[in-house]
Design a protein around this motif. Structure first.
Motif, PDB file in Angstrom:
ATOM      1  N   VAL A 163      11.098  15.052  59.714  1.00 24.52           N
ATOM      2  CA  VAL A 163      10.977  16.144  58.746  1.00 24.52           C
ATOM      3  C   VAL A 163       9.572  16.212  58.147  1.00 24.52           C
ATOM      4  O   VAL A 163       8.969  17.295  58.069  1.00 24.52           O
ATOM      5  CB  VAL A 163      12.031  15.987  57.639  1.00 24.52           C
ATOM      6  N   VAL A 164       9.039  15.073  57.730  1.00 21.77           N
ATOM      7  CA  VAL A 164       7.713  15.085  57.091  1.00 21.77           C
ATOM      8  C   VAL A 164       6.620  15.575  58.050  1.00 21.77           C
ATOM      9  O   VAL A 164       5.838  16.463  57.688  1.00 21.77           O
ATOM     10  CB  VAL A 164       7.383  13.687  56.521  1.00 21.77           C
ATOM     11  N   PRO A 165       6.533  15.033  59.290  1.00 22.05           N
ATOM     12  CA  PRO A 165       5.503  15.577  60.192  1.00 22.05           C
ATOM     13  C   PRO A 165       5.699  17.056  60.509  1.00 22.05           C
ATOM     14  O   PRO A 165       4.717  17.813  60.575  1.00 22.05           O
ATOM     15  CB  PRO A 165       5.659  14.724  61.455  1.00 22.05           C
ATOM     16  N   ALA A 166       6.950  17.483  60.691  1.00 20.97           N
ATOM     17  CA  ALA A 166       7.190  18.890  61.008  1.00 20.97           C
ATOM     18  C   ALA A 166       6.880  19.801  59.824  1.00 20.97           C
ATOM     19  O   ALA A 166       6.560  20.979  60.009  1.00 20.97           O
ATOM     20  CB  ALA A 166       8.644  19.084  61.445  1.00 20.97           C
ATOM     21  N   SER A 167       6.967  19.272  58.609  1.00 19.15           N
ATOM     22  CA  SER A 167       6.684  20.070  57.417  1.00 19.15           C
ATOM     23  C   SER A 167       5.215  20.089  57.054  1.00 19.15           C
ATOM     24  O   SER A 167       4.803  20.885  56.200  1.00 19.15           O
ATOM     25  CB  SER A 167       7.473  19.518  56.220  1.00 19.15           C
ATOM     26  N   ALA A 168       4.414  19.215  57.666  1.00 23.90           N
ATOM     27  CA  ALA A 168       3.005  19.086  57.286  1.00 23.90           C
ATOM     28  C   ALA A 168       2.245  20.411  57.339  1.00 23.90           C
ATOM     29  O   ALA A 168       1.477  20.716  56.416  1.00 23.90           O
ATOM     30  CB  ALA A 168       2.329  18.031  58.156  1.00 23.90           C
ATOM     31  N   PRO A 169       2.402  21.233  58.400  1.00 22.75           N
ATOM     32  CA  PRO A 169       1.660  22.508  58.407  1.00 22.75           C
ATOM     33  C   PRO A 169       2.005  23.402  57.219  1.00 22.75           C
ATOM     34  O   PRO A 169       1.120  24.032  56.634  1.00 22.75           O
ATOM     35  CB  PRO A 169       2.082  23.151  59.731  1.00 22.75           C
ATOM     36  N   PHE A 170       3.281  23.452  56.839  1.00 25.28           N
ATOM     37  CA  PHE A 170       3.692  24.274  55.700  1.00 25.28           C
ATOM     38  C   PHE A 170       3.084  23.728  54.407  1.00 25.28           C
ATOM     39  O   PHE A 170       2.623  24.498  53.555  1.00 25.28           O
ATOM     40  CB  PHE A 170       5.209  24.291  55.575  1.00 25.28           C
ATOM     41  N   ILE A 171       3.099  22.403  54.258  1.00 22.36           N
ATOM     42  CA  ILE A 171       2.563  21.792  53.037  1.00 22.36           C
ATOM     43  C   ILE A 171       1.079  22.091  52.896  1.00 22.36           C
ATOM     44  O   ILE A 171       0.585  22.440  51.817  1.00 22.36           O
ATOM     45  CB  ILE A 171       2.817  20.271  53.054  1.00 22.36           C
ATOM     46  N   LEU A 172       0.333  21.973  53.996  1.00 23.52           N
ATOM     47  CA  LEU A 172      -1.105  22.197  53.941  1.00 23.52           C
ATOM     48  C   LEU A 172      -1.430  23.667  53.667  1.00 23.52           C
ATOM     49  O   LEU A 172      -2.385  23.970  52.946  1.00 23.52           O
ATOM     50  CB  LEU A 172      -1.745  21.727  55.242  1.00 23.52           C
ATOM     51  N   VAL A 173      -0.643  24.575  54.219  1.00 27.89           N
ATOM     52  CA  VAL A 173      -0.839  25.988  53.903  1.00 27.89           C
ATOM     53  C   VAL A 173      -0.541  26.227  52.418  1.00 27.89           C
ATOM     54  O   VAL A 173      -1.272  26.960  51.732  1.00 27.89           O
ATOM     55  CB  VAL A 173       0.052  26.878  54.791  1.00 27.89           C
ATOM     56  N   GLY A 174       0.527  25.607  51.918  1.00 29.45           N
ATOM     57  CA  GLY A 174       0.837  25.733  50.492  1.00 29.45           C
ATOM     58  C   GLY A 174      -0.267  25.167  49.622  1.00 29.45           C
ATOM     59  O   GLY A 174      -0.579  25.721  48.559  1.00 29.45           O
ATOM     60  N   MET A 175      -0.895  24.071  50.070  1.00 30.78           N
ATOM     61  CA  MET A 175      -2.009  23.495  49.315  1.00 30.78           C
ATOM     62  C   MET A 175      -3.195  24.450  49.277  1.00 30.78           C
ATOM     63  O   MET A 175      -3.865  24.588  48.238  1.00 30.78           O
ATOM     64  CB  MET A 175      -2.416  22.163  49.929  1.00 30.78           C
ATOM     65  N   ARG A 176      -3.454  25.135  50.383  1.00 31.60           N
ATOM     66  CA  ARG A 176      -4.565  26.093  50.408  1.00 31.60           C
ATOM     67  C   ARG A 176      -4.294  27.267  49.462  1.00 31.60           C
ATOM     68  O   ARG A 176      -5.192  27.721  48.751  1.00 31.60           O
ATOM     69  CB  ARG A 176      -4.798  26.592  51.827  1.00 31.60           C
ATOM     70  N   ILE A 177      -3.044  27.731  49.451  1.00 32.37           N
ATOM     71  CA  ILE A 177      -2.690  28.806  48.518  1.00 32.37           C
ATOM     72  C   ILE A 177      -2.774  28.309  47.078  1.00 32.37           C
ATOM     73  O   ILE A 177      -3.264  29.011  46.185  1.00 32.37           O
ATOM     74  CB  ILE A 177      -1.283  29.332  48.833  1.00 32.37           C
ATOM     75  N   GLY A 178      -2.295  27.084  46.853  1.00 29.28           N
ATOM     76  CA  GLY A 178      -2.364  26.506  45.516  1.00 29.28           C
ATOM     77  C   GLY A 178      -3.793  26.311  45.049  1.00 29.28           C
ATOM     78  O   GLY A 178      -4.096  26.491  43.859  1.00 29.28           O
ATOM     79  N   LEU A 179      -4.695  25.969  45.965  1.00 30.65           N
ATOM     80  CA  LEU A 179      -6.098  25.813  45.603  1.00 30.65           C
ATOM     81  C   LEU A 179      -6.685  27.148  45.159  1.00 30.65           C
ATOM     82  O   LEU A 179      -7.419  27.224  44.161  1.00 30.65           O
ATOM     83  CB  LEU A 179      -6.875  25.259  46.799  1.00 30.65           C
ATOM     84  N   GLY A 180      -6.360  28.211  45.898  1.00 31.75           N
ATOM     85  CA  GLY A 180      -6.825  29.530  45.489  1.00 31.75           C
ATOM     86  C   GLY A 180      -6.278  29.929  44.131  1.00 31.75           C
ATOM     87  O   GLY A 180      -7.004  30.505  43.301  1.00 31.75           O
ATOM     88  N   SER A 181      -5.010  29.623  43.883  1.00 33.80           N
ATOM     89  CA  SER A 181      -4.414  29.941  42.581  1.00 33.80           C
ATOM     90  C   SER A 181      -5.072  29.130  41.464  1.00 33.80           C
ATOM     91  O   SER A 181      -5.267  29.638  40.349  1.00 33.80           O
ATOM     92  CB  SER A 181      -2.915  29.660  42.613  1.00 33.80           C
ATOM     93  N   ALA A 182      -5.419  27.881  41.760  1.00 35.56           N
ATOM     94  CA  ALA A 182      -6.067  27.044  40.746  1.00 35.56           C
ATOM     95  C   ALA A 182      -7.424  27.613  40.354  1.00 35.56           C
ATOM     96  O   ALA A 182      -7.751  27.710  39.161  1.00 35.56           O
ATOM     97  CB  ALA A 182      -6.213  25.623  41.279  1.00 35.56           C
ATOM     98  N   TRP A 183      -8.228  27.992  41.335  1.00 36.20           N
ATOM     99  CA  TRP A 183      -9.525  28.596  41.026  1.00 36.20           C
ATOM    100  C   TRP A 183      -9.340  29.949  40.338  1.00 36.20           C
ATOM    101  O   TRP A 183     -10.115  30.312  39.451  1.00 36.20           O
ATOM    102  CB  TRP A 183     -10.355  28.763  42.291  1.00 36.20           C
ATOM    103  N   GLY A 184      -8.340  30.704  40.755  1.00 35.87           N
ATOM    104  CA  GLY A 184      -8.093  32.002  40.136  1.00 35.87           C
ATOM    105  C   GLY A 184      -7.678  31.896  38.680  1.00 35.87           C
ATOM    106  O   GLY A 184      -7.892  32.832  37.896  1.00 35.87           O
ATOM    107  N   THR A 185      -7.084  30.772  38.301  1.00 35.21           N
ATOM    108  CA  THR A 185      -6.632  30.567  36.923  1.00 35.21           C
ATOM    109  C   THR A 185      -7.717  29.945  36.054  1.00 35.21           C
ATOM    110  O   THR A 185      -7.605  29.943  34.828  1.00 35.21           O
ATOM    111  CB  THR A 185      -5.384  29.655  36.918  1.00 35.21           C
TER     112      THR A 185
END
Length: 275
Positions: free
Chosen positions: A192-214
């Motif tokens: 589960v963890v390896p298969a979820s890694a791409p989703f987590i990293l995409v979420g981190m990229r979106i979260g990074l954009g939200s952090a800078w936007g805030t």
């Protein structure tokens, strides 16, 4: 007398015998760095053109570069960038660290999903900027409310990606692991963890954009330094070059951090087929 070939051997032999023109050619890779530099040069050229024709008193690239040189020379830009980067990194790191386990719990355990998902979806509909008054009342006007607002933006962007990564794992992989005798803990860590890694990293990229936007709004909370603070001060005096320096600095820092996450994504998901 030779033994009969299996279907797999026959297909392999036929594949080897295919003429070169029958094979699917690989598309040539475009030089990404060259395209990036070309786009950057074109953007600066358009910016200079708009400034030269006097579009809304828009400062040109040379005026912004001169102002950036002044802010660099007196140390203002470095101090503001360091303060903003510290806030973004702290809020982003804490938000991601909290989002991944919560997303995993929601995706793996139906009970946790039923208990947590309503709260996650409820707070996702509330902009993090709307939490600033509450953060000031409850947490004061120091660094904590600034980091909290950024944390909230990163958390809400990353938790759904982690949750979707778990529920999107191919059920065949989990069933195959169970057939081979793997327990739930092993399945979770090895499948589960390896298969979820791409989703987590995409979420981190979106979260990074939200952090800078805030960030800019978060630095409204009695800040004395930071890129957002400097831009707000420049707004009072109609200092457009300083505002542009702040915008460009935020964009460059955010782009560099995003590229680092892309590099991590490439290294951690080499097994995944990509275009």
């Amino acid at each position: 007398m030779s033994s009969p070939q299996s279907p797999v051997q026959v297909v392999a032999a036929q594949g080897k015998a295919l003429p070169a023109r029958a094979r699917v050619p690989r598309r040539p890779r475009l030089p990404a760095l060259g395209l990036n530099l070309t786009a950057l040069a074109a953007g600066v050229a358009v910016w200079a053109l708009l400034a030269s024709v006097g579009v809304q008193a828009l400062p040109g690239p040379l005026a912004v570069a001169d102002r950036a040189g002044e802010l660099i020379a007196d140390g203002t830009l470095a101090g503001d960038a360091a303060a903003s980067l510290r806030r973004v990194l702290t809020g982003f790191a804490l938000g991601t660290l909290a989002a991944v386990p919560v997303g995993f719990l929601m995706g793996w355990y139906p009970l946790a999903r039923g208990l947590l998902e309503p709260f996650v979806q409820f707070f996702r509909t509330i902009p993090p900027l709307a939490m600033i008054p509450l953060a000031i009342v409850l947490l004061g006007i120091g660094e904590v409310p600034k980091v909290f607002v950024i944390f909230l933006a990163a958390f809400l962007s990353s938790v759904v990606a982690a949750f979707q990564g778990v529920v999107g794992v191919d059920r065949t992989l989990i069933d195959a692991a169970r057939v081979l005798g793997a327990r739930d803990g092993t399945i979770f860590l090895k499948v589960v963890v390896p298969a979820s890694a791409p989703f987590i990293l995409v979420g981190m990229r979106i979260g990074l954009g939200s952090a800078w936007g805030t960030l800019v709004a978060a630095e409204l909370i009695a800040a004395q330094e930071g890129l957002g603070f400097r831009m707000q001060q420049a707004q009072l005096y109609y200092d457009l070059p300083t505002i542009f320096v702040g915008l460009i600095t935020i964009g460059v820092l955010g782009l560099l951090m995003d590229r680092l996450l892309q590099l991590a994504e490439h290294r951690l998901t080499r097994w995944q087929e990509t275009r």
